[in-house]
Design a protein around this motif. Structure first.
Motif, short mmCIF file in Angstrom:
data_model
loop_
_atom_site.label_atom_id
_atom_site.label_comp_id
_atom_site.label_asym_id
_atom_site.label_seq_id
_atom_site.Cartn_x
_atom_site.Cartn_y
_atom_site.Cartn_z
N ALA A 67 0.82 -1.22 0.00
CA ALA A 67 0.00 0.00 0.00
C ALA A 67 0.85 1.26 0.00
CB ALA A 67 -0.93 0.00 1.21
N ALA A 68 2.08 1.18 0.51
CA ALA A 68 2.96 2.34 0.51
C ALA A 68 3.27 2.78 -0.91
CB ALA A 68 4.24 2.02 1.26
N ILE A 69 3.47 1.80 -1.80
CA ILE A 69 3.78 2.11 -3.20
C ILE A 69 2.56 2.71 -3.88
CG2 ILE A 69 4.51 1.15 -5.40
CD1 ILE A 69 6.65 1.12 -3.16
N GLU A 70 1.41 2.08 -3.69
CA GLU A 70 0.18 2.61 -4.30
C GLU A 70 -0.08 4.05 -3.88
OE1 GLU A 70 -3.20 -0.42 -5.41
OE2 GLU A 70 -2.86 -0.38 -3.25
N ASN A 71 0.01 4.31 -2.58
CA ASN A 71 -0.30 5.64 -2.07
C ASN A 71 0.75 6.66 -2.48
OD1 ASN A 71 -2.59 4.59 -0.89
ND2 ASN A 71 -1.71 4.43 1.15
N PHE A 94 9.19 8.02 -10.20
CA PHE A 94 9.25 7.42 -8.88
C PHE A 94 10.60 6.75 -8.64
CE2 PHE A 94 8.28 3.97 -5.83
CZ PHE A 94 7.70 4.72 -4.82
N TYR A 95 11.11 6.05 -9.68
CA TYR A 95 12.41 5.40 -9.57
C TYR A 95 13.52 6.42 -9.39
CZ TYR A 95 10.31 1.02 -11.32
OH TYR A 95 9.56 -0.11 -11.48
N ALA A 96 13.40 7.56 -10.06
CA ALA A 96 14.43 8.59 -9.95
C ALA A 96 14.54 9.09 -8.51
CB ALA A 96 14.13 9.75 -10.89
N ILE A 97 13.39 9.23 -7.85
CA ILE A 97 13.39 9.67 -6.45
C ILE A 97 14.00 8.60 -5.56
CG2 ILE A 97 11.92 10.23 -4.47
CD1 ILE A 97 9.93 11.48 -6.43
N TRP A 98 13.46 7.40 -5.63
CA TRP A 98 13.86 6.36 -4.68
C TRP A 98 15.16 5.67 -5.06
CZ3 TRP A 98 12.16 5.87 0.11
CH2 TRP A 98 11.02 6.61 0.45
N LYS A 115 4.95 2.63 5.61
CA LYS A 115 3.99 3.29 4.72
C LYS A 115 4.06 4.80 4.87
CE LYS A 115 -0.98 3.50 3.71
NZ LYS A 115 -2.32 2.98 4.09
N SER A 116 4.07 5.28 6.11
CA SER A 116 4.13 6.73 6.34
C SER A 116 5.45 7.31 5.88
CB SER A 116 3.92 7.04 7.82
OG SER A 116 2.56 6.87 8.18
N GLY A 117 6.55 6.57 6.09
CA GLY A 117 7.85 7.06 5.69
C GLY A 117 7.96 7.22 4.19
N ILE A 118 7.52 6.20 3.45
CA ILE A 118 7.59 6.25 1.99
C ILE A 118 6.67 7.34 1.44
CG2 ILE A 118 7.01 4.96 -0.11
CD1 ILE A 118 8.08 2.46 1.36
N MET A 119 5.48 7.45 1.99
CA MET A 119 4.56 8.47 1.51
C MET A 119 5.07 9.88 1.81
SD MET A 119 0.86 6.81 2.52
CE MET A 119 -0.04 8.28 1.99
N ALA A 120 5.60 10.08 3.03
CA ALA A 120 6.07 11.41 3.42
C ALA A 120 7.26 11.84 2.58
CB ALA A 120 6.41 11.43 4.90
N THR A 175 2.06 14.11 8.20
CA THR A 175 2.19 15.58 8.15
C THR A 175 3.39 16.04 8.94
OG1 THR A 175 -0.20 15.83 7.89
CG2 THR A 175 1.03 17.76 8.63
N LYS A 176 3.58 15.47 10.15
CA LYS A 176 4.71 15.85 10.99
C LYS A 176 6.03 15.46 10.35
CE LYS A 176 2.67 16.24 15.59
NZ LYS A 176 3.16 17.64 15.74
N ILE A 177 6.06 14.34 9.67
CA ILE A 177 7.29 13.92 9.00
C ILE A 177 7.65 14.91 7.90
CG2 ILE A 177 8.40 12.13 7.61
CD1 ILE A 177 6.64 10.07 9.05
N VAL A 178 6.66 15.29 7.08
CA VAL A 178 6.92 16.24 6.00
C VAL A 178 7.38 17.58 6.58
CG1 VAL A 178 5.90 17.55 4.10
CG2 VAL A 178 5.33 15.13 4.39
#
Length: 373
Positions: free
Chosen positions: A229-233, A256-260, A281-286, A345-348
Motif C-alpha cells: 500500500a505504501a507504493i500505491e499511495n 518514482f524510480y528517480a526519487i527512490w 507506509k508513512s515514511g515512503i509516503m512522506a 504531516t509531521k514527518i513532511v
C-alpha cells in the motif's frame, strides 16, 4: 547524398480524389529517423507532436530488450512528400511500388521529406534498441499541414484502450504465469487492486525490487518488508499533481524510480531494512510527498526541469538530498510511527525544517520537534 529505396504497397482507401493515398511498408528504424522529422508543438506553431518523452522511449527499448519474443506490431504514421518520378510502379495488379528518397548531406529537419505524426516514441525506442530493427509504417503521401494536424488529433483522441476484463480473459486462455511475466516486462499488470506493486517488485530498475511484502515461493518473508500500500499511495501522491508529462504509467514509474533510486545510494542504502522508519507506509509516503513537491515546484515555477527525463529528475533529487540526512530516520522520535495522517504531516514538516537548517548551515535537528536528541 543518402538514398533510400522503399518497397511498398500503395493504397487508395477511398474512391475519390480528396482523401490521401497511403503507402504501407516496413523500414529499418535507423533509416526512418534519417528521412522523417518531428515538428514538436513546443518548437513550432505548425508542429503536431508533443515533446519526446524520454521515459516512453526508454520503455520501448526496455520492452524489446526484456524478451526475444517481444515485438511491436502497430505501425507508426508519417506523412511523406514525394514527386511522381520518385514512385516506380512494379506491379499494378497488386499495387506494388518502389519509393526512392534522396536526401542532401546534413539535411535539416525542416527539409526532410517525412514527418512523424504518430508513434515517435515507438520509433525512437526501437531505434535505441537497434538501428536495423524494422518498423511498420503507414505513410500519407503528399498531404498538407491541415490534414496532418487532423490525422494527429483523430489518432490520439479516438483510440479505445483494451478493457481490464479483456486482459483477464486472455490471461485465463493462456498459461497465466508465462503471460503474467511478459506483461510485467511491458509494465502491465493483472492485479487490479495493486496496479504498480507487481511491476515494482520485479522490475530490475526498481529500488523496491524483491522487498515488497508479497508471498513468494522459496523466499524469506523477512526480506519482504515494504507494505504494498505504501507504493500505491506514494504513486497517488505524484498523480495528484496532474503533471501532463507524468500521465503515462512508464513516465510515472521512471519519476518514482528517480526519487527512490537516488535515495537508495550512499548512506541512505542502509535504511533499506525491516525496522527502518523510512520503509514504513508513512515514511515512503512522506518522503515521496516532500521530494515531489520540491521537484514539481521547480517544474512549475523555474520551468527548466523536464520531469519526463529520469536523468534530469535524478540530478535534482540529489541536490535536494544534499540538505537531508539519513540520521533523521535513525533517530528516536517523540511520537510512534503509524499510518495516521497527522504522523505523515509531521514527518513532511520535519523534512522541510531539516532542509532549511542544512541550507542555512545549522544543525539538522534544530527545532525539529519530531526527534528527541
Amino acid at each position: 547524398m543518402p538514398t533510400f529505396t522503399i518497397p511498398c504497397i500503395t493504397v487508395d482507401q477511398r474512391s475519390n480524389q480528396t482523401s490521401p493515398q497511403f503507402a504501407i511498408f516496413a523500414a529499418p528504424a535507423g533509416e526512418i529517423v534519417q528521412w522523417a522529422a518531428i515538428r514538436r508543438r513546443i518548437e513550432t506553431n505548425e508542429g503536431t507532436q508533443r515533446a519526446l518523452n524520454q521515459s516512453k522511449r526508454a520503455a520501448v527499448k526496455r520492452f524489446l530488450d526484456k524478451d526475444p519474443r517481444n515485438s511491436i506490431p502497430p505501425a507508426i504514421t508519417v506523412t511523406l512528400r514525394v514527386e511522381p518520378h520518385q514512385i516506380a510502379v512494379v506491379d499494378t495488379s497488386h499495387n506494388f511500388a518502389l519509393i526512392t528518397l534522396e536526401l542532401p548531406d546534413n539535411v535539416q529537419d525542416q527539409n526532410k521529406p517525412g514527418l512523424i505524426i504518430d508513434g515517435q516514441h515507438r520509433l525512437f525506442g526501437i531505434d535505441a534498441y537497434s538501428h536495423d530493427c524494422l518498423v511498420n509504417v503507414v505513410a500519407l503521401l503528399n498531404v498538407d499541414d491541415l490534414e496532418t494536424a487532423f490525422q494527429f488529433l483523430v489518432i490520439n483522441n479516438k483510440v479505445t484502450p483494451v478493457q481490464p476484463d479483456h486482459i483477464r480473459t486472455l490471461a485465463l486462455d493462456y498459461q497465466e504465469g508465462d503471460l503474467s511475466q511478459r506483461l510485467k516486462t511491458a509494465r502491465l499488470t493483472l492485479h487490479s487492486n495493486l496496479p504498480y506493486v507487481g511491476i515494482m517488485d520485479t522490475d530490475e530498475n526498481s529500488p523496491f525490487r524483491g522487498v515488497l511484502r508479497l508471498l513468494a515461493a522459496g523466499e524469506d518473508p523477512e526480506q519482504r518488508f515494504v507494505p504494498p500500500a505504501a507504493i500505491e499511495n506514494a504513486i497517488t501522491i505524484i498523480q495528484k499533481k496532474e503533471v501532463p508529462e507524468l500521465k503515462s504509467e512508464d513516465a510515472l514509474c521512471e519519476f518514482f524510480y528517480a526519487i527512490w533510486g537516488s535515495l537508495k545510494e550512499e548512506e541512505w542504502a542502509e535504511l533499506w531494512e525491516p525496522n527502518s522508519k523510512l520503509m514504513t507506509k508513512s515514511g515512503i509516503m512522506a518522503m515521496t510527498s516532500f521530494v515531489t513537491d520540491a521537484l514539481i515546484a521547480r517544474y512549475d515555477y523555474a520551468g527548466d526541469l523536464d520531469v519526463s527525463d529520469p536523468v534530469k529528475v535524478r540530478e535534482q533529487v540529489k541536490l535536494i538530498l544534499d540538505y537531508q540526512t539519513a540520521q533523521f530516520w535513525k533517530s528516536e522520535w517523540t511520537i510512534k510511527i503509524s499510518d495516521a495522517v497527522v504522523v505523515r504531516t509531521k514527518i513532511v514538516e520535519s523534512l522541510t525544517k531539516i532542509y532549511r537548517n542544512m541550507r542555512a548551515g545549522n544543525t539538522w535537528s534544530e527545532e525539529v520537534d519530531l526527534v528527541s536528541l
